[in-house]
Design a protein around this motif. Structure first.
Motif, PDB file in Angstrom:
ATOM      1  N   GLN A 132       0.847  -1.200   0.000  1.00 15.55           N
ATOM      2  CA  GLN A 132       0.000   0.000   0.000  1.00 15.55           C
ATOM      3  C   GLN A 132       0.879   1.245   0.000  1.00 15.55           C
ATOM      4  N   LYS A 147     -12.184   4.284   8.864  1.00 10.05           N
ATOM      5  CA  LYS A 147     -10.773   4.151   9.214  1.00 10.05           C
ATOM      6  C   LYS A 147     -10.122   5.532   9.282  1.00 10.05           C
ATOM      7  N   ARG A 158      -0.945   6.882  -0.343  1.00 12.78           N
ATOM      8  CA  ARG A 158      -1.109   5.469  -0.013  1.00 12.78           C
ATOM      9  C   ARG A 158      -2.151   4.825  -0.920  1.00 12.78           C
ATOM     10  N   GLU A 160      -6.828  -9.828   1.987  1.00 10.14           N
ATOM     11  CA  GLU A 160      -7.621  -8.983   2.873  1.00 10.14           C
ATOM     12  C   GLU A 160      -6.732  -8.377   3.935  1.00 10.14           C
ATOM     13  N   LYS A 200      -5.041  -7.838   7.335  1.00 10.46           N
ATOM     14  CA  LYS A 200      -4.705  -8.807   8.378  1.00 10.46           C
ATOM     15  C   LYS A 200      -4.830  -8.163   9.755  1.00 10.46           C
TER      16      LYS A 200
END
Ligand code: UDP
Ligand code: MG
Length: 332
Positions: A112, A146, A210, A217, A219
């Motif tokens: 990312q 987020k 980013r 997926e 983690k």
């Protein structure tokens, strides 16, 4: 300012991997290409390498890493005996890498973070920086949840006096000197993002956008993230405990005022009207006490893990292709 011209540093890119079988092939080829490119530009030594740390994956991750490491000298691998968590896996990688390399860059396996700024990180390193933070210039790819929780959390950290770099996760360059210094911190509740700014040293930041996770997926389920977030606070700040005490004093003052009120009511003769206030204060104080015990309990729990001083990780296998170097402090 001390610069590092005239030498080619050996770089280790440290990548913690937990169930990253979908991501590994891309990670490997991308990061090895970075090593090749930088070595070609004479920015790093040609025996630089990518160190994948398998954090107790239950899928084929270690099989892929070890196969790559057997066939390619620029791929090294460590396998931990169990899932120790991202921070511990990263620490394991850094602690091993420092024995062989002059400089480390840590990056997540999902790429990312933008590998193109590693070159810029190296430039800062040659200019004399020991720590270079990769900082996101935006959070466009994050979900609203987020993004907003992260921003709130950073604000909270700042209020609690925890020094951290805004919008920086664990994408950073550290010289061997800085990693050696980090090795002297023996804490069990690891929050590297908070710890590393405490090391001091000359630092710099490089900025990037980013991206989304390329495959697989996340983690980091909510429970792991929450634990990391609480570590970030409790490892660096005693303010929550102090807040509990201040709140206690405040409640005492309120009680004092309530007592005066109760006495006045008593002498006025209307005593039976106290049910509402009694029941409210029982519940309110019960809640306050539980929260307070909870906060203190968090600290005690963490003190408990610190006191035990258990190792944060155990290495089961290490596939390397180089000689250990001596103590860097003598070399530099
Ligand atoms: N990771 C790990 N151990 C864990 C959880 C995650 O080594 O127990 C690694 C994972 O493989 C990845 C990095 O930590 O390389 C960051 O995880 P992820 O990208 O899933 O986190 P997110 O970006 O969703 O916060
Ligand atoms: Mg990720």
């Amino acid at each position: 300012m001390s610069t590092r011209t005239g030498m080619k540093a050996k770089l280790a890119i440290v990548v913690p991997c937990y169930n990253e079988e979908e991501m590994f092939p891309t990670s490997r080829s991308t990061l090895c290409a970075v090593i090749k490119d930088l070595a070609g530009k004479e920015k790093i030594a040609s025996d630089s390498f990518v160190l994948f740390v398998n954090d107790g994956s239950t899928d084929k991750t270690w099989g892929l890493i070890s196969e790559a490491a057997e066939n390619d000298a620029s791929v090294w691998g460590i396998s931990l005996t169990r899932n120790c968590g991202h921070q511990s896996a990263l620490l394991a990688g850094l602690m091993e890498a420092r024995k062989y390399a002059d400089v480390t860059v840590s990056i997540d396996a999902d790429l990312q973070d933008d590998v193109n700024v590693i070159e810029e990180m190296m430039d800062r390193y040659y200019e004399g920086c020991d720590i270079v933070y990769g900082v996101r210039s935006g959070r466009k790819t994050d979900s609203f949840m987020k993004r907003s929780t992260a921003q709130l959390y950073y604000k909270l950290l700042e209020k609690l006096g925890v020094k951290s770099v805004y919008n920086h996760a664990d994408f950073r360059l550290m010289s061997k000197k800085a990693v050696d210094e980090l090795a002297r911190y023996k804490e069990s509740n690891l929050y590297l993002r908070g710890l590393i700014p405490q090391l001091g040293f000359k630092t710099a930041s490089v900025y990037y956008e980013r991206k989304e996770r390329m495959a697989g997926e996340s983690k980091y389920p909510f429970s792991k993230m929450l634990n990391l977030a609480i570590n970030g606070i409790t490892s660096f700040s005693n303010k929550p405990i102090k807040m509990v005490m201040h709140f206690g004093f405040f409640v005492m003052l309120v009680c004092l005022a309530a007592a005066v009120y109760a006495f006045v009511s008593y002498f006025n003769g209307d005593v039976e009207r106290g049910w509402t206030s009694v029941i409210l204060s029982i519940w309110f104080l019960g809640g306050v006490q539980l929260i307070s015990f909870g906060i203190i309990g968090e600290y005690i729990g963490r003190i408990y893990t610190e006191v035990k001083g258990r190792p944060l990780y155990s290495i089961e296998e290490f596939i390397s292709h180089g000689e250990e170097n001596g103590d860097v402090r003598e070399k530099e």
